[in-house]
Scaffold this active site. Structure first.
Site, PDB file in Angstrom:
ATOM      1  N   HIS A   1       0.788  -1.190  -0.105  1.00  0.00           N
ATOM      2  CA  HIS A   1       0.105  -0.019   0.092  1.00  0.00           C
ATOM      3  C   HIS A   1       1.095   1.282   0.154  1.00  0.00           C
ATOM      4  O   HIS A   1       0.563   2.391   0.506  1.00  0.00           O
ATOM      5  CB  HIS A   1      -0.916   0.035   1.133  1.00  0.00           C
ATOM      6  CG  HIS A   1      -1.613  -1.275   1.265  1.00  0.00           C
ATOM      7  ND1 HIS A   1      -3.008  -1.336   0.949  1.00  0.00           N
ATOM      8  CD2 HIS A   1      -1.174  -2.252   2.108  1.00  0.00           C
ATOM      9  CE1 HIS A   1      -3.262  -2.799   1.325  1.00  0.00           C
ATOM     10  NE2 HIS A   1      -2.478  -3.318   2.092  1.00  0.00           N
TER      11      HIS A   1
ATOM     12  N   SER B   1      14.830  22.200 -15.774  1.00  0.00           N
ATOM     13  CA  SER B   1      13.559  22.885 -16.099  1.00  0.00           C
ATOM     14  C   SER B   1      13.868  24.132 -16.493  1.00  0.00           C
ATOM     15  O   SER B   1      14.848  24.761 -16.395  1.00  0.00           O
ATOM     16  CB  SER B   1      12.708  23.068 -14.531  1.00  0.00           C
ATOM     17  OG  SER B   1      12.012  24.166 -14.682  1.00  0.00           O
TER      18      SER B   1
ATOM     19  N   LYS C   1      15.953  22.058 -10.425  1.00  0.00           N
ATOM     20  CA  LYS C   1      15.447  20.608 -11.205  1.00  0.00           C
ATOM     21  C   LYS C   1      16.055  19.825 -11.848  1.00  0.00           C
ATOM     22  O   LYS C   1      16.878  20.112 -12.580  1.00  0.00           O
ATOM     23  CB  LYS C   1      13.798  21.142 -11.859  1.00  0.00           C
ATOM     24  CG  LYS C   1      12.848  21.798 -11.028  1.00  0.00           C
ATOM     25  CD  LYS C   1      12.027  20.703 -10.266  1.00  0.00           C
ATOM     26  CE  LYS C   1      11.079  20.208 -11.427  1.00  0.00           C
ATOM     27  NZ  LYS C   1       9.886  19.484 -10.790  1.00  0.00           N
TER      28      LYS C   1
ATOM     29  N   GLU D   1       9.864   8.695 -17.111  1.00  0.00           N
ATOM     30  CA  GLU D   1       8.487   9.012 -17.283  1.00  0.00           C
ATOM     31  C   GLU D   1       7.895   8.920 -18.485  1.00  0.00           C
ATOM     32  O   GLU D   1       6.983   8.603 -18.529  1.00  0.00           O
ATOM     33  CB  GLU D   1       8.424  10.761 -16.963  1.00  0.00           C
ATOM     34  CG  GLU D   1       8.499  11.034 -15.421  1.00  0.00           C
ATOM     35  CD  GLU D   1       8.637  12.768 -15.569  1.00  0.00           C
ATOM     36  OE1 GLU D   1       7.844  13.215 -14.894  1.00  0.00           O
ATOM     37  OE2 GLU D   1       9.565  13.278 -15.601  1.00  0.00           O
TER      38      GLU D   1
END
Ligand code: ARG
Length: 465
Positions: free
Chosen positions: A165, A286, A292, A299
């Site tokens: 979980h 970024s 970043k 992804e």
């Protein structure tokens, strides 16, 4: 390679029964050459085998066979040099090549299509193509498996929290976690190899749908093209795309595994986790936030899983309710297939490289492994070994956890006196039993996370088992 803009539909190979030229847009709409030109090598190889068989059976003259094989070789070289102008009005790769062959060698070229149809020809081409691609995909899977095994070996003793979980559950070895993916990718490899058996069947000789009136030798064609078997029913030969669907299904499962792995790599790269660091070459920055470093590669692989599932759905839907035998709908099989092949190969390759270069943050993993009462089960198991029934042990530890939460402490910080508030069975040996190392190594069952079990699984995989 360019697509020639012609409207000379009366030159078409099937133009005989037609009186009006094809509408320009209809031509464009119905043509597959834009995407099926990637089958050129398979098409030529299949045609050479077919021509040789026709010659050997005395169906066409041997001089013609020689001219055809030589002519096809020249067409092949022309395509590979990028000098072949593919024509939309010639619809697909089969007719583009055949028309060029006839333009080169005349009469003999026009004998090539004897006893054959584009319906069995296209089935042959896709099978030849997919066969080679599956072999490549298996090679890429092997590279990924090797990268995972190497990482697991190098980080054998690193302890991390295992989750259920997405909540801390029990400490595990990081190598054990990697080896879970090894198991998944081994099954993916087995699925691809199993699918290959059904791809590797030779359909030529089905003709349009019913077979052919010529005394062809299908076994000889199969032999030349290294097929271990020929298809057994002509209708099925030209209407079956199960093999492509199986490949798309196996590839969807493979991408599902890659997407789960991607998700974990993304999560583990966050500043909240900091379990791993992906190499700069697999990330981007970024344009606005200077701090970043985004995990673009995992992804994108996660995102590309969508198109692979979509391709499976697309072809399942194309094939649904199609009457026997060939229907033009089936021309829609190619783009989903090609796109899946490209996506899977690209994803596997980039993943193998990325895993190879991934840095493992042992200290952070180890620290996190001790949080969240991760060894609570070990206390319960300890009490069971002292004679308490498991359910009672579970409750006693539950009370201890509640006490820790109320007092903002971890179970590892409890004194012996405090432990004994929850069970008189607890003695001094509790402390050694609830370290994360003890917790991991106590799970010494086949398939468990104990160091020696994980090591022997790595060895088994290294031996190719
Ligand atoms: N381009 C076609 C395809 O990919 C080849 C087979 C065409 N057969 C036909 N009867 N129109 O499916």
């Amino acid at each position: 390679m360019t697509i020639q803009e012609t409207n000379l539909s009366m030159d078409k190979l099937w133009g005989g029964r037609f009186t009006q030229p094809t509408d320009r847009f209809v031509e464009e709409f119905t043509a597959s050459i834009e995407f099926d030109k990637r089958l050129y090598r398979q098409d030529i190889r299949g045609s050479m085998a077919h021509a040789r068989m026709l010659g050997r059976q005395g169906i066409i003259p041997l001089e013609d066979v020689e001219a055809i094989v030589h002519g096809l070789q020249q067409v092949l070289e022309q395509i590979e040099r990028g000098e072949f102008d593919f024509s939309i009005s010639l619809e697909d790769i089969h007719m583009n090549i055949e028309a060029r062959l006839s333009a080169k060698i005349g009469e003999a070229g026009k004998r090539l299509h004897t006893g054959r149809s584009r319906n069995d020809q296209v089935a042959l081409d896709i099978r030849l193509y997919l066969r080679d691609e599956i072999v490549e995909i298996v090679t890429f899977l092997d590279l990924l498996l090797d990268a995972l095994l190497t990482k697991a070996e190098a980080n054998l003793d690193v302890i991390m929290p295992g989750f259920t979980h997405l909540q801390t559950a029990q400490p595990i070895l990081f190598s054990h976690h990697l080896m879970a993916y090894v198991e998944m990718f081994k099954r993916d490899r087995a699925r691809q190899e199993d699918c290959l058996k059904r791809v590797n069947v030779m359909p030529l000789g089905a003709g349009a749908l019913a077979g052919t009136t010529f005394p062809i030798d299908r076994e000889y064609v199969a032999e030349q093209l290294d097929f271990p078997a020929i298809s057994r029913n002509s209708l099925d030969s030209v209407s079956d795309r199960d093999f492509a669907l199986e490949f798309l299904a196996a590839s969807s499962i493979l991408m599902m595994h890659l997407s789960r792995f991607s998700e974990e790599l993304i999560l583990w790269s966050t500043s909240e986790f900091r379990f791993i660091e992906l190499s700069d070459s697999f990330c981007t920055g970024s344009s606005i936030m200077p701090q970043k470093k985004n995990p673009d590669v995992p992804e994108l692989v996660r995102g590309k899983t969508g198109r692979v599932y979509g391709n499976l759905m697309a072809l399942l839907t194309v094939m649904k309710s199609l009457p026997l035998a060939y229907n033009k709908d089936m021309q829609e099989d190619k783009e989903p297939l090609f796109d899946t092949i490209d996506t899977v190969k690209g994803s596997l390759k980039i993943f193998a490289d990325m895993i190879g270069e991934m840095r493992v943050n042992e200290v952070n993993m180890r620290r996190a492994a001790g949080l969240g009462f991760s060894t609570a089960t070990d206390v319960a198991d300890y009490l069971v070994r002292k004679g308490l029934p498991f359910r009672d042990a579970h409750e006693a530890v539950g009370n201890a956890v509640k006490y820790c939460i109320e007092n903002e402490m971890d179970v590892t910080e409890l004194s012996l006196a405090e432990w004994q508030l929850f069970s008189p069975y607890i003695a001094d040996d509790i402390f050694a039993a609830i370290t994360v190392e003890a917790s991991v190594n106590a799970r010494n069952v086949p398939g468990g996370t104990a160091r020696e079990r994980v090591w022997s699984e790595i060895e088994r995989c290294r031996e190719g088992k």
